[in-house]
Design a protein around this motif. Structure first.
Motif, mmCIF file in Angstrom:
data_model
loop_
_atom_site.group_PDB
_atom_site.id
_atom_site.type_symbol
_atom_site.label_atom_id
_atom_site.label_comp_id
_atom_site.label_asym_id
_atom_site.label_seq_id
_atom_site.Cartn_x
_atom_site.Cartn_y
_atom_site.Cartn_z
ATOM 1 N N ASN A 192 0.826 -1.209 0.000
ATOM 2 C CA ASN A 192 0.000 0.000 0.000
ATOM 3 C C ASN A 192 0.861 1.261 0.000
ATOM 4 O O ASN A 192 0.543 2.235 -0.678
ATOM 5 N N ALA A 193 1.962 1.247 0.725
ATOM 6 C CA ALA A 193 2.863 2.402 0.743
ATOM 7 C C ALA A 193 3.536 2.584 -0.618
ATOM 8 O O ALA A 193 3.680 3.713 -1.098
ATOM 9 N N ALA A 194 3.929 1.484 -1.249
ATOM 10 C CA ALA A 194 4.635 1.570 -2.535
ATOM 11 C C ALA A 194 3.719 2.000 -3.687
ATOM 12 O O ALA A 194 4.184 2.591 -4.657
ATOM 13 N N THR A 195 2.423 1.729 -3.578
ATOM 14 C CA THR A 195 1.512 2.032 -4.686
ATOM 15 C C THR A 195 0.587 3.215 -4.402
ATOM 16 O O THR A 195 -0.353 3.449 -5.155
ATOM 17 N N GLU A 196 0.854 3.967 -3.351
ATOM 18 C CA GLU A 196 0.001 5.097 -2.971
ATOM 19 C C GLU A 196 -0.191 6.086 -4.115
ATOM 20 O O GLU A 196 -1.285 6.606 -4.323
ATOM 21 N N SER A 197 0.845 6.335 -4.890
ATOM 22 C CA SER A 197 0.758 7.331 -5.967
ATOM 23 C C SER A 197 -0.065 6.842 -7.160
ATOM 24 O O SER A 197 -0.418 7.636 -8.028
ATOM 25 N N GLN A 198 -0.387 5.553 -7.216
ATOM 26 C CA GLN A 198 -1.129 5.009 -8.358
ATOM 27 C C GLN A 198 -2.553 4.626 -7.968
ATOM 28 O O GLN A 198 -3.177 3.799 -8.622
ATOM 29 N N ARG A 199 -3.055 5.206 -6.918
ATOM 30 C CA ARG A 199 -4.390 4.884 -6.400
ATOM 31 C C ARG A 199 -5.419 4.943 -7.535
ATOM 32 O O ARG A 199 -5.411 5.855 -8.345
ATOM 33 N N GLY A 200 -6.297 3.934 -7.579
ATOM 34 C CA GLY A 200 -7.329 3.880 -8.616
ATOM 35 C C GLY A 200 -6.996 2.900 -9.731
ATOM 36 O O GLY A 200 -7.849 2.579 -10.541
ATOM 37 N N ASN A 201 -5.765 2.435 -9.792
ATOM 38 C CA ASN A 201 -5.355 1.466 -10.814
ATOM 39 C C ASN A 201 -5.224 0.083 -10.197
ATOM 40 O O ASN A 201 -5.034 -0.066 -8.994
ATOM 41 N N ILE A 202 -5.276 -0.927 -11.055
ATOM 42 C CA ILE A 202 -4.956 -2.290 -10.650
ATOM 43 C C ILE A 202 -3.471 -2.464 -10.953
ATOM 44 O O ILE A 202 -3.030 -2.205 -12.078
ATOM 45 N N ILE A 203 -2.697 -2.898 -9.974
ATOM 46 C CA ILE A 203 -1.252 -3.031 -10.152
ATOM 47 C C ILE A 203 -0.849 -4.500 -9.964
ATOM 48 O O ILE A 203 -1.027 -5.050 -8.875
#
Length: 143
Positions: free
Chosen positions: A46-57
């Motif tokens: 969650n910390a690593a993907t905070e900037s991409q919120r709203g996408n499936i990663i």
């Protein structure tokens, strides 16, 4: 003496919503059998993907024999990026007959540039052809 390398026990691939992972399935069912600390993974992801919120990663999790892990995040799937660009909920059930939306060449180029590191293409033009094929198979028209 050089440090010993950890021995890889498993490689798990999962697609999760950015900055919204929870210990519930699919995370818990994927990591639980390997004895990994699930909450630790969820917090780091969650910390690593905070900037991409709203996408499936998509994420590749390397699990080692001592129950530690490392993970690598990838770029969002092309289908998700195409659905956002065309502003459609989902692709067509019969893409050869029913067209559900339109994407422009400029949108295709932007998606290809985003996905370039995960595609096996030599240049952006080849990546664009790959993305155009994905768009057509979803029932999107490319202008």
């Amino acid at each position: 003496m050089p440090p010993r390398r950890k021995k890889l026990a498993a490689l798990v691939k999962v697609q999760l919503p950015a900055a919204q992972a929870t210990p519930a399935p699919p995370v818990g069912t994927a990591l639980g059998p390997h004895g990994v600390n699930i909450m630790d993974f969820v917090k780091q992801y969650n910390a690593a993907t905070e900037s991409q919120r709203g996408n499936i990663i998509p994420v590749e999790i390397s699990i080692y024999e001592d129950r530690t892990f490392t993970f690598i995040t990838k770029t969002p799937p092309a289908a998700d990026l195409l659905k956002k660009a065309a502003a459609v909920e989902k692709g067509s059930a019969a893409p050869n007959r029913d067209k559900v939306g339109v994407v422009t060449r400029q949108q295709i180029r932007e998606i290809a540039e985003t996905k370039m590191e995960d595609l096996n293409a030599h240049d952006v033009e080849q990546a664009m052809k790959t993305i155009e094929g994905s768009a057509r198979s979803m029932g999107l028209t490319v202008n």
